[in-house]
Design an enzyme around this catalytic site. Structure first.
Site, PDB file in Angstrom:
ATOM      1  N   TYR A 144       0.791  -1.226  -0.063  1.00  0.00           N
ATOM      2  CA  TYR A 144       0.050  -0.070   0.045  1.00  0.00           C
ATOM      3  C   TYR A 144       0.873   1.288   0.140  1.00  0.00           C
ATOM      4  CZ  TYR A 144      -3.629   3.383   1.568  1.00  0.00           C
ATOM      5  OH  TYR A 144      -4.455   4.276   1.942  1.00  0.00           O
ATOM      6  N   ASP A 239       9.325   2.720  -0.345  1.00  0.00           N
ATOM      7  CA  ASP A 239       8.321   3.327   0.567  1.00  0.00           C
ATOM      8  C   ASP A 239       8.762   3.091   1.905  1.00  0.00           C
ATOM      9  OD1 ASP A 239       6.129   4.005   1.841  1.00  0.00           O
ATOM     10  OD2 ASP A 239       4.541   3.390   0.311  1.00  0.00           O
ATOM     11  N   LYS A 267       4.999   9.425   8.646  1.00  0.00           N
ATOM     12  CA  LYS A 267       4.617   9.020  10.087  1.00  0.00           C
ATOM     13  C   LYS A 267       5.743   9.624  10.956  1.00  0.00           C
ATOM     14  CE  LYS A 267       1.979   4.905   8.311  1.00  0.00           C
ATOM     15  NZ  LYS A 267       0.734   5.182   8.519  1.00  0.00           N
TER      16      LYS A 267
HETATM   17  N1  HOZ Z   1      -0.943   3.910   6.313  1.00  0.00           N
HETATM   18  C1  HOZ Z   1      -1.862   3.514   7.476  1.00  0.00           C
HETATM   19  C2  HOZ Z   1      -2.067   2.026   7.395  1.00  0.00           C
HETATM   20  N2  HOZ Z   1      -1.010   1.217   7.255  1.00  0.00           N
HETATM   21  C3  HOZ Z   1      -3.208   4.166   7.267  1.00  0.00           C
HETATM   22  C4  HOZ Z   1      -3.910   3.903   8.474  1.00  0.00           C
HETATM   23  C5  HOZ Z   1      -5.664   4.295   7.886  1.00  0.00           C
HETATM   24  O1  HOZ Z   1      -5.667   3.926   6.829  1.00  0.00           O
HETATM   25  O2  HOZ Z   1      -5.979   5.441   8.568  1.00  0.00           O
END
Ligand code: HOZ
Length: 429
Positions: A144, A239, A267
């Site tokens: 993702y 990433d 983050k």
């Molecule tokens: N990147 C986050 C999940 N690994 C996003 C959290 C969310 O979707 O709020």
């Protein structure tokens, strides 16, 4: 557990916010309950609006490596805010953070700050396309990279959690320029990257997958990826939005000794404020406007509050022994979790590296998207609810990581382990 106030806020939220939440996984649909609304958090604990206190293993999905409301971060934000919160002009803080980030992450020669991980990844692929003059982006099934159009193809995180195969609203014309191939599969990788007809600009990868649950790559896979991309003139993008400053000061690339051409961050470098960044080789980064023609901009980019929070946090991480202590604590926690899993009467698989881990309710090793999807998500839902009742806050999805922070103390970890043991027993009944 009393949840009256959370229920009330959720009901109000649903009338004015889609699904009552500002990011889908938070709605807790896949774990069969309604979300709790948070009042405050401190150290390793989160307190909801009804006054229930939880030991937190979500850590705001990664940023809270020092725990919540760390005094150095709070003070930096407070002091900075007194001098104004946004100028739309350069500040000393962003220079200082850029210097620190480039010094910490081995492959970074230059870095551009943006406002989220999604912005970082979408900017990085635009840059890779602009630099190479090619169009196709290769990603991996279950990884993702935020919610930009190009990435919502076989994506992880909320997309698999909610079982959305691809998103309406993403034009076919864009999808056709994204190729998604299996993680950890060297043969397919080789076949794809060697195909000259494909017009591949870049490969983007989570060097440790964290969004289909934690999956640690085989070294051969990552090394081949690096060698092939170099050979074929394809830009390799790591990433490291989750792994950056998490697995080591220099992220996964430092831990594995493999250097990408571009890196995306987010983050942790914002200390809990909205931040993203992309950076890497000087020759590529010099293609970004205003030095070069690849356009990317943002009113709030390099926002002083976010820069101040990130600076305060990264300075803490650079103190001697920080990562050794976190590793030791995580070693203890993961070893106990694995022991509890092995003696439970239900199948579990613990995937872990450093302070990030996922316990899959699965029979077989979890090494890619297909094996991750075999996990028993109903069982995870029950486990999640039992843990919550017992005061432990886990991610509301089987396909996310649990994070240990510097703020977790031994008694909190032991409480979480005891709760896990009793939850596994109930699940086996
Ligand atoms: N990147 C986050 C999940 N690994 C996003 C959290 C969310 O979707 O709020």
């Amino acid at each position: 557990m009393k949840t009256d106030l959370s229920a009330e806020y959720f009901s109000r939220a649903r009338t004015v916010i889609p699904g009552g939440v500002n990011s889908p996984v938070r709605a807790c649909k896949s774990v069969g309950c309604d979300p709790l609304f948070v009042q405050k958090a401190s150290g390793a604990t989160v307190t909801d609006v009804d006054g229930n206190e939880f030991i937190d293993f979500v850590g705001s999905w990664g940023p809270m490596i020092l725990g919540h409301a760390h005094p150095a971060v709070v003070e930096a934000v407070r002091e900075t805010a007194l001098d104004g919160t946004s100028f739309g002009a350069p500040t000393p803080l962003e220079v200082e953070l850029a210097e620190l980030v480039c010094d910490s992450v081995p492959s970074l020669e230059k870095v551009r700050f943006v406002n989220s991980g999604t912005e970082a990844t979408m900017s990085a692929i635009r840059l890779a396309r602009g630099f190479t003059g090619r169009n196709v982006v290769v990603k991996f099934d279950g990884c993702y990279h935020g919610h930009a159009d190009s990435f919502l193809v076989k994506a992880g995180s909320g997309v698999i959690t909610l079982g959305i195969p691809g998103s309406p609203g993403v034009p076919e014309d864009i999808v056709k320029n994204t190729l998604s191939i299996p993680y950890n599969d060297v043969d397919t990788l080789e076949k794809t990257l060697r195909d000259d007809s494909l017009d591949i600009a870049c490969v983007i990868v989570e060097p440790v997958a964290g969004n289909m649950g934690v999956i640690v790559p085989e070294m051969h896979f990552l090394k081949t990826l690096r060698e092939l991309t170099r050979e074929m003139g394809i830009i390799l993008i790591f990433d490291e939005v989750i792994t950056g400053f998490r697995l080591a000061l220099g992220g996964a690339q430092e831990r594995f000794g493999i250097m990408p051409d571009l890196t995306c961050l987010g983050k942790i470098i914002g200390g809990g404020l909205p931040v993203g960044a992309y950076g890497g080789r000087k020759d590529i980064m010099d293609t970004v406007a205003p030095d070069g023609p690849v356009y990317q901009a943002g009113t709030l980019s390099g926002n002083p509050l976010a820069m101040a929070a990130g600076l305060a946090l990264v300075k803490e991480l650079r103190k001697p022994g920080f990562y050794d202590a976190l590793e030791e604590k995580s070693d203890f926690f993961a070893a106990e979790l694995a022991r509890i899993g092995a003696s439970a009467n239900i199948p579990t698989v613990l995937n872990r590296i450093g302070s990030m881990m996922t316990c899959f309710f699965s029979e077989d090793p979890v090494v890619d998207f297909v094996s991750a999807m075999k996990a028993d998500t109903d069982r995870y839902g029950r486990h999640f609810r039992q843990m919550l009742e017992g005061g432990i806050w886990l991610a509301p999805s089987q396909f996310e990581a649990a994070f240990v922070s510097a703020a977790h103390d031994r008694s909190q970890l032991e409480k979480a382990l005891n709760m896990t043991e009793s939850s596994f027993k109930k699940l086996a009944d």
